[in-house]
Design a protein around this motif. Structure first.
Motif, PDB file in Angstrom:
ATOM      1  N   TYR A 279       0.983  -1.366  -0.162  1.00  0.00           N
ATOM      2  CA  TYR A 279      -0.125   0.059  -0.007  1.00  0.00           C
ATOM      3  C   TYR A 279       0.944   1.181   0.088  1.00  0.00           C
ATOM      4  O   TYR A 279       0.754   2.317  -0.866  1.00  0.00           O
TER       5      TYR A 279
ATOM      6  N   TYR B 296     -10.470  13.058  -0.875  1.00  0.00           N
ATOM      7  CA  TYR B 296     -10.132  12.802  -2.212  1.00  0.00           C
ATOM      8  C   TYR B 296      -9.982  14.003  -3.065  1.00  0.00           C
ATOM      9  O   TYR B 296     -10.106  14.089  -4.249  1.00  0.00           O
TER      10      TYR B 296
ATOM     11  N   HIS C  31      -5.482  13.845   4.259  1.00  0.00           N
ATOM     12  CA  HIS C  31      -5.557  12.737   4.005  1.00  0.00           C
ATOM     13  C   HIS C  31      -4.113  12.100   3.411  1.00  0.00           C
ATOM     14  O   HIS C  31      -3.576  11.153   4.111  1.00  0.00           O
TER      15      HIS C  31
ATOM     16  N   GLN D  41      -2.836   2.733  11.515  1.00  0.00           N
ATOM     17  CA  GLN D  41      -3.293   1.609  10.442  1.00  0.00           C
ATOM     18  C   GLN D  41      -1.851   0.660   9.965  1.00  0.00           C
ATOM     19  O   GLN D  41      -2.039  -0.365   9.768  1.00  0.00           O
TER      20      GLN D  41
ATOM     21  N   SER E 185      -8.648   0.487   0.083  1.00  0.00           N
ATOM     22  CA  SER E 185      -8.327  -0.366   0.838  1.00  0.00           C
ATOM     23  C   SER E 185      -9.568  -1.034   1.287  1.00  0.00           C
ATOM     24  O   SER E 185      -9.579  -1.962   2.159  1.00  0.00           O
TER      25      SER E 185
HETATM   26  O1  NIG Z   1      -9.014   4.407   5.555  1.00  0.00           O
HETATM   27  N1  NIG Z   1      -5.858   5.006   5.326  1.00  0.00           N
HETATM   28  C1  NIG Z   1      -6.133   6.212   4.851  1.00  0.00           C
HETATM   29  N2  NIG Z   1      -7.396   6.384   4.123  1.00  0.00           N
HETATM   30  C2  NIG Z   1      -8.220   4.944   3.525  1.00  0.00           C
HETATM   31  C3  NIG Z   1      -7.552   4.643   2.274  1.00  0.00           C
HETATM   32  C4  NIG Z   1      -7.744   5.455   1.221  1.00  0.00           C
HETATM   33  C5  NIG Z   1      -7.314   5.096  -0.078  1.00  0.00           C
HETATM   34  O2  NIG Z   1      -6.291   4.365  -0.367  1.00  0.00           O
HETATM   35  O3  NIG Z   1      -7.961   5.562  -1.233  1.00  0.00           O
HETATM   36  C6  NIG Z   1      -8.460   4.022   4.852  1.00  0.00           C
HETATM   37  O4  NIG Z   1      -7.896   3.044   4.396  1.00  0.00           O
END
Ligand code: NIG
Ligand code: FE
Length: 413
Positions: A102, A152, A185, A253, A329
Motif C-alpha cells: 500500500y 479525495y 489525508h 493503520q 483499501s
Molecule cells: O481508511 N488510510 C487512509 N485512508 C483510507 C484509504 C484511502 C485510499 O487508499 O484511497 C483508509 O484505508
C-alpha cells in the motif's frame, strides 16, 4: 404512517445505553423472543413480547407485516466511510497481488493521489450520482446511518466539492449521514516538500468556508509515517476544535507512532483502524472515553493482521465496527460482511460484533440518541432477516445474504 411488525422470532438490540458498550455488556444482545414492533411516523412507538401486544395497541394499525421465523435488528451504523469517490482502483488491486505494498503504491502517486486526480476531474453532479448509487446499495445491505469523509479533493475546490456532495446527500437521503473533513489525508504532490503550506491551505482556505456553509461535523487526519505527523495532526485538530469539529482520526493503520495517545489527549470521538497496536496502546485506549473503530475489511483487503479486537475488549475498550468503504483499501460497504469478518478474523462473538456495528457505531458518530438499537422514539431503521435458524447464523454463513427487507425511518426500501 403506522405499521405493526408481528411474530418476530427474535427482536435484537432492545436497549438504549447512555454510553458505548464495553466488556460483558458488549456480548449481550438484549433480545426479545416472539416479539412485535409498532412503528409510527418513522419512529419506534412501541415494542415488546407478542403476548403483551393486545393491550398495548388498542387500534389496529393500517399495515401489519408478519415476521414469523424471521429476526429483526436495528440497521447498521457505519461510522467510517469514504463513499464519495470518482472511480474504482482495481488496477492497484492487481499491483498488490503482484507484490507491491500500500505504501509503495502511494509513494509512486497511486493510492489516495490517484483518487484525488480523478475526483478533481469529475463534476459535482456526477460525483453526487455515483455516491447516490453507493448509498442505495448500502441501504439494501442494511445500513441506516453512515459517516462519509472528504479527503479525495486535496485542493480547496476538490475538498469543498466533496463536502457539498455529502451535504446534498444528507438533504436528499433518508439515511442519517454525518460528514468529516479529511483534507489531511495525504500531501498533494505540489506540497510534498511544503507541509506547512498545505496545512495553511487547510486551515485558512478550506476550514472557514466549511464552517460558514456548515459542511462538516468532524475533523479527520491520517496520522501515519509518510502521511501526517503527530504534531501536524495536533495543529489541524486544535484549530478545527475551535470551530466545533471534534476529531475522528485515522490512527495506527500501518505503524504505532504515538498517534493514539495524542488523539486521546485531543478528546477524539474515535480512533479508527488500529491494525498495529502495542500493549501500551491497548491499555491507553481502554482507559479513555475514545471509541476504537475497527475496520476488518480494510485489514483483510491490504493483507494486514486483523485488529486485536479480543485484546481490546478484554481490556475494557469501547469498540465499534465500520466498513471504511473506499476504492483503495475496502471497496465494499457491506456491513454484514464486516460483522462476519470480525467474528472469523478477530474472534468477536456474533453478539459483540452486532453491537459494535449498531449501537457502538451509533456512538462513534453521535447518533445513539436516534439510531443503533430498538428503543421508543428512535428511528424505525430496521433489518428483517430471511428465515435463519439463529442470530449466530448471520455471521456464520458468510457467503449468503440474510436480509429480506430493510426499513428506513418507517419506510420499506
Ligand atoms: O481508511 N488510510 C487512509 N485512508 C483510507 C484509504 C484511502 C485510499 O487508499 O484511497 C483508509 O484505508
Ligand atoms: Fe478510512
Amino acid at each position: 404512517m403506522t405499521m405493526l411488525l408481528t411474530n418476530i422470532k427474535t427482536l435484537i438490540g432492545c436497549h438504549a445505553p447512555l454510553l458505548p458498550l464495553r466488556g460483558d455488556d458488549l456480548a449481550s444482545l438484549n433480545a426479545i423472543e416472539n416479539a412485535f414492533v409498532l412503528v409510527e411516523d418513522g419512529l419506534v412507538a412501541d415494542f415488546g413480547a407478542m403476548q403483551d401486544l393486545s393491550w398495548k395497541v388498542p387500534h389496529p394499525p393500517k399495515e401489519v407485516y408478519d415476521c414469523s421465523n424471521r429476526m429483526v435488528l436495528p440497521c447498521w451504523c457505519d461510522s467510517h466511510t469514504h463513499l464519495v469517490f470518482a472511480g474504482s482502483r482495481e488496477n492497484e488491486f492487481v499491483d498488490k497481488i503482484r507484490g507491491l505494498s500500500y505504501a509503495e503504491i502511494a509513494a509512486r502517486g497511486g493510492g489516495i493521489l490517484n483518487s484525488a486526480a480523478r475526483l478533481n476531474e469529475t463534476s459535482k453532479d456526477e460525483l453526487f450520482c455515483l455516491a447516490w448509487q453507493r448509498l442505495k446499495q448500502i441501504t439494501v445491505t442494511g445500513t441506516g446511518s453512515v459517516e462519509i469523509k472528504s479527503g479525495y479533493g486535496l485542493s480547496v475546490e476538490g475538498e469543498l466539492k466533496m463536502l457539498r456532495v455529502i451535504k446534498k446527500l444528507k438533504e436528499k437521503s433518508s439515511l442519517q449521514i454525518k460528514s468529516s473533513f479529511l483534507a489531511a489525508h495525504t500531501y498533494p504532490s505540489e506540497y510534498r516538500e511544503n507541509h506547512e503550506g498545505y496545512i495553511k491551505l487547510i486551515l485558512e482556505e478550506m476550514l472557514p468556508v466549511i464552517v460558514r456553509e456548515n459542511l462538516a461535523d468532524y475533523i479527520d487526519v491520517f496520522c501515519e509515517q509518510g502521511f501526517f505527523s503527530i504534531e501536524e495532526m495536533i495543529s489541524v485538530c486544535k484549530v478545527a476544535a475551535r470551530h466545533g469539529l471534534k476529531p475522528k482520526l485515522h490512527i495506527n493503520q500501518l505503524n504505532s507512532i504515538g498517534g493514539l495517545q495524542a488523539a486521546i489527549a485531543l478528546n477524539a470521538l474515535s480512533v479508527d483502524h488500529l491494525e498495529v497496536m502495542t500493549g501500551e496502546d491497548v491499555k491507553d485506549l481502554a482507559a479513555s472515553d475514545t471509541i476504537g473503530t475497527l475496520l476488518p475489511t480494510a485489514a483483510y483487503f491490504l493483507r494486514m493482521p486483523f485488529q486485536p479486537a479480543r485484546k481490546l475488549m478484554d481490556a475494557g475498550a469501547a469498540i465499534a465496527l465500520a466498513s471504511d468503504y473506499n476504492p483503495g483499501s475496502s471497496p465494499s460497504g457491506n456491513m454484514q460482511g464486516v460483522v462476519s469478518m470480525a467474528c472469523i478474523g478477530m474472534r468477536m462473538l456474533p453478539a459483540e460484533a452486532i453491537n459494535a456495528a449498531t449501537i457502538n457505531g451509533a456512538f462513534a458518530m453521535e447518533v445513539a440518541d436516534s439510531a443503533g438499537s430498538i428503543a421508543i422514539d428512535k428511528r424505525a431503521d430496521l433489518i428483517v432477516t430471511k428465515e435463519i435458524p439463529s442470530v449466530d447464523y448471520l455471521p456464520y454463513a458468510f457467503g449468503e445474504y440474510h436480509i429480506a427487507r430493510v426499513m428506513i425511518k418507517g419506510e420499506w426500501q
